[in-house]
Design an enzyme around this catalytic site. Structure first.
Site, PDB file in Angstrom:
ATOM      1  N   VAL A 198      10.659  34.939 -46.846  1.00 34.80           N
ATOM      2  CA  VAL A 198      10.512  34.946 -48.307  1.00 34.80           C
ATOM      3  C   VAL A 198      10.133  36.371 -48.697  1.00 34.80           C
ATOM      4  O   VAL A 198       9.387  37.044 -47.967  1.00 34.80           O
ATOM      5  CB  VAL A 198       9.410  33.937 -48.731  1.00 34.80           C
ATOM      6  N   TYR A 211       3.487  25.881 -41.555  1.00 44.24           N
ATOM      7  CA  TYR A 211       3.967  24.854 -40.621  1.00 44.24           C
ATOM      8  C   TYR A 211       2.932  23.737 -40.443  1.00 44.24           C
ATOM      9  O   TYR A 211       3.295  22.567 -40.374  1.00 44.24           O
ATOM     10  CB  TYR A 211       4.316  25.484 -39.269  1.00 44.24           C
ATOM     11  N   ILE A 264      13.034  32.087 -40.946  1.00 45.26           N
ATOM     12  CA  ILE A 264      12.723  31.849 -42.375  1.00 45.26           C
ATOM     13  C   ILE A 264      12.033  33.096 -42.912  1.00 45.26           C
ATOM     14  O   ILE A 264      11.186  33.686 -42.229  1.00 45.26           O
ATOM     15  CB  ILE A 264      11.844  30.593 -42.573  1.00 45.26           C
ATOM     16  N   GLU A 277       9.363  28.273 -33.219  1.00 46.02           N
ATOM     17  CA  GLU A 277       8.519  29.147 -32.407  1.00 46.02           C
ATOM     18  C   GLU A 277       7.873  30.169 -33.328  1.00 46.02           C
ATOM     19  O   GLU A 277       8.548  30.708 -34.206  1.00 46.02           O
ATOM     20  CB  GLU A 277       9.416  29.853 -31.395  1.00 46.02           C
ATOM     21  N   ASN A 333       0.547  34.998 -36.700  1.00 47.00           N
ATOM     22  CA  ASN A 333       1.229  34.929 -38.001  1.00 47.00           C
ATOM     23  C   ASN A 333       0.583  33.818 -38.851  1.00 47.00           C
ATOM     24  O   ASN A 333       1.049  32.680 -38.892  1.00 47.00           O
ATOM     25  CB  ASN A 333       2.721  34.669 -37.783  1.00 47.00           C
TER      26      ASN A 333
HETATM   27  C1  LIG Z   1       5.823  32.430 -43.645  1.00 44.23           C
HETATM   28  C2  LIG Z   1       6.465  32.535 -45.038  1.00 44.23           C
HETATM   29  C3  LIG Z   1       7.933  32.101 -44.929  1.00 44.23           C
HETATM   30  C4  LIG Z   1       5.709  31.630 -46.028  1.00 44.23           C
HETATM   31  O1  LIG Z   1       6.417  31.617 -47.255  1.00 44.23           O
HETATM   32  P1  LIG Z   1       5.689  31.389 -48.665  1.00 44.23           P
HETATM   33  O2  LIG Z   1       6.748  31.191 -49.675  1.00 44.23           O
HETATM   34  O3  LIG Z   1       4.712  32.458 -48.920  1.00 44.23           O
HETATM   35  O4  LIG Z   1       4.914  30.015 -48.394  1.00 44.23           O
HETATM   36  P2  LIG Z   1       4.440  28.960 -49.498  1.00 44.23           P
HETATM   37  O5  LIG Z   1       4.094  29.652 -50.761  1.00 44.23           O
HETATM   38  O6  LIG Z   1       5.448  27.860 -49.569  1.00 44.23           O
HETATM   39  O7  LIG Z   1       3.100  28.417 -48.844  1.00 44.23           O
HETATM   40  C5  LIG Z   1       2.960  27.090 -48.357  1.00 44.23           C
HETATM   41  C6  LIG Z   1       1.673  27.027 -47.554  1.00 44.23           C
HETATM   42  O8  LIG Z   1       1.737  27.914 -46.434  1.00 44.23           O
HETATM   43  C7  LIG Z   1       0.428  28.471 -46.195  1.00 44.23           C
HETATM   44  N1  LIG Z   1       0.447  29.936 -46.437  1.00 44.23           N
HETATM   45  C8  LIG Z   1       1.423  30.661 -47.034  1.00 44.23           C
HETATM   46  N2  LIG Z   1       1.087  31.965 -47.046  1.00 44.23           N
HETATM   47  C9  LIG Z   1      -0.109  32.050 -46.464  1.00 44.23           C
HETATM   48  C10 LIG Z   1      -0.969  33.135 -46.164  1.00 44.23           C
HETATM   49  N3  LIG Z   1      -0.636  34.399 -46.497  1.00 44.23           N
HETATM   50  N4  LIG Z   1      -2.132  32.887 -45.524  1.00 44.23           N
HETATM   51  C11 LIG Z   1      -2.471  31.627 -45.167  1.00 44.23           C
HETATM   52  N5  LIG Z   1      -1.696  30.538 -45.425  1.00 44.23           N
HETATM   53  C12 LIG Z   1      -0.532  30.762 -46.063  1.00 44.23           C
HETATM   54  C13 LIG Z   1      -0.497  27.788 -47.170  1.00 44.23           C
HETATM   55  O9  LIG Z   1      -0.949  26.590 -46.553  1.00 44.23           O
HETATM   56  C14 LIG Z   1       0.450  27.473 -48.309  1.00 44.23           C
HETATM   57  O10 LIG Z   1      -0.004  26.437 -49.129  1.00 44.23           O
HETATM   58  P3  LIG Z   1      -1.018  26.781 -50.357  1.00 44.23           P
HETATM   59  O11 LIG Z   1      -0.468  27.992 -51.069  1.00 44.23           O
HETATM   60  O12 LIG Z   1      -0.971  25.533 -51.181  1.00 44.23           O
HETATM   61  O13 LIG Z   1      -2.343  27.040 -49.711  1.00 44.23           O
HETATM   62  C15 LIG Z   1       6.390  34.006 -45.589  1.00 44.23           C
HETATM   63  O14 LIG Z   1       5.045  34.442 -45.518  1.00 44.23           O
HETATM   64  C16 LIG Z   1       7.270  34.997 -44.850  1.00 44.23           C
HETATM   65  O15 LIG Z   1       8.442  35.163 -45.169  1.00 44.23           O
HETATM   66  N6  LIG Z   1       6.695  35.705 -43.859  1.00 44.23           N
HETATM   67  C17 LIG Z   1       7.426  36.743 -43.125  1.00 44.23           C
HETATM   68  C18 LIG Z   1       8.466  36.152 -42.218  1.00 44.23           C
HETATM   69  C19 LIG Z   1       7.852  35.174 -41.231  1.00 44.23           C
HETATM   70  O16 LIG Z   1       6.792  35.410 -40.664  1.00 44.23           O
HETATM   71  N7  LIG Z   1       8.569  34.070 -40.986  1.00 44.23           N
HETATM   72  C20 LIG Z   1       8.116  33.012 -40.066  1.00 44.23           C
HETATM   73  C21 LIG Z   1       8.471  33.365 -38.682  1.00 44.23           C
HETATM   74  S1  LIG Z   1       8.058  32.064 -37.532  1.00 44.23           S
END
Ligand SMILES: CC(C)(COP(=O)(O)OP(=O)(O)OC[C@H]1O[C@@H](n2cnc3c(N)ncnc32)[C@H](O)[C@@H]1OP(=O)(O)O)[C@@H](O)C(=O)NCCC(=O)NCCS
Length: 165
Positions: free
Chosen positions: A88, A132, A86, A120, A125
């Site tokens: 973003v 999750y 996944i 996993e 991270n």
């Molecule tokens: C992990 C990832 C997919 C999250 O996507 P996102 O669109 O930013 O997530 P959301 O906005 O839907 O956030 C949902 C919840 O996740 C948590 N979250 C998201 N980003 C966060 C951050 N930087 N720090 C802490 N918590 C975080 C929070 O609980 C958040 O809820 P809140 O905003 O109401 O507090 C994104 O950071 C990403 O693409 N990371 C790089 C790739 C990666 O690591 N993928 C996962 C591999 S296992």
């Protein structure tokens, strides 16, 4: 005040991923992970019957086909589902897209007969772990010193699980 093209709040839709999205997904994946997957790898993954994906795209952008904002790829077989990857766009982080993509993947896995979902994640991270945990995933196993970053630092992999109720 009326929305103008300069003040418009971006809106996104989450739709099923097709092979036409694979080139952009590969590019985004390469930006967000040290080891990227090429578009051929994405295409062959998506063409497997057990695999499916979703993409998020802006619906009120000025461009005809706005840039891919995020995607998720998952699989389901014999009642067990797995998040394979996944991502973003970094500039669109914390806007709820990861949450929406995960919800779509969980819903589709359930509709295919999935009873539980695994994934996993690197235990360093924090963004992914936050997402999750907020979705109800819990640690099922830990693999110490599983990942090595560009500087040679080791970190553990967490296997997380959630029942798809
Ligand atoms: C992990 C990832 C997919 C999250 O996507 P996102 O669109 O930013 O997530 P959301 O906005 O839907 O956030 C949902 C919840 O996740 C948590 N979250 C998201 N980003 C966060 C951050 N930087 N720090 C802490 N918590 C975080 C929070 O609980 C958040 O809820 P809140 O905003 O109401 O507090 C994104 O950071 C990403 O693409 N990371 C790089 C790739 C990666 O690591 N993928 C996962 C591999 S296992």
């Amino acid at each position: 005040m009326r929305d103008t093209i300069f003040t418009r709040t971006p809106e996104f839709e989450v739709v099923a991923m097709t092979t036409e999205d694979c080139r952009e997904a590969s590019a985004l994946h390469g930006q967000r992970f040290a080891r990227g997957w090429n578009d051929g790898e994405f295409v062959s993954l998506l063409l497997q019957p057990s695999t499916f994906g979703f993409v998020a795209r802006q619906t009120n952008a000025l461009l005809f086909k706005p840039q891919l904002a995020g995607f998720v790829i998952a699989s389901e077989a014999a009642g067990e589902a797995e998040i394979l990857t996944i991502s973003v766009q970094e500039k669109l982080g914390r806007a709820g897209l990861g949450w929406r993509l995960m919800q779509a993947a969980m819903r589709e896995a359930r509709s295919r007969g999935g009873q539980s979902m695994f994934l996993e994640v690197d235990d360093g991270n924090l963004a992914a772990l936050g997402l999750y945990r907020k979705l109800g995933f819990e640690e099922a196993a830990r693999r110490p010193a599983y990942y090595t970053d560009a500087e040679g630092r080791r970190s553990a992999a967490l296997v997380m699980k959630r029942v798809l109720g």
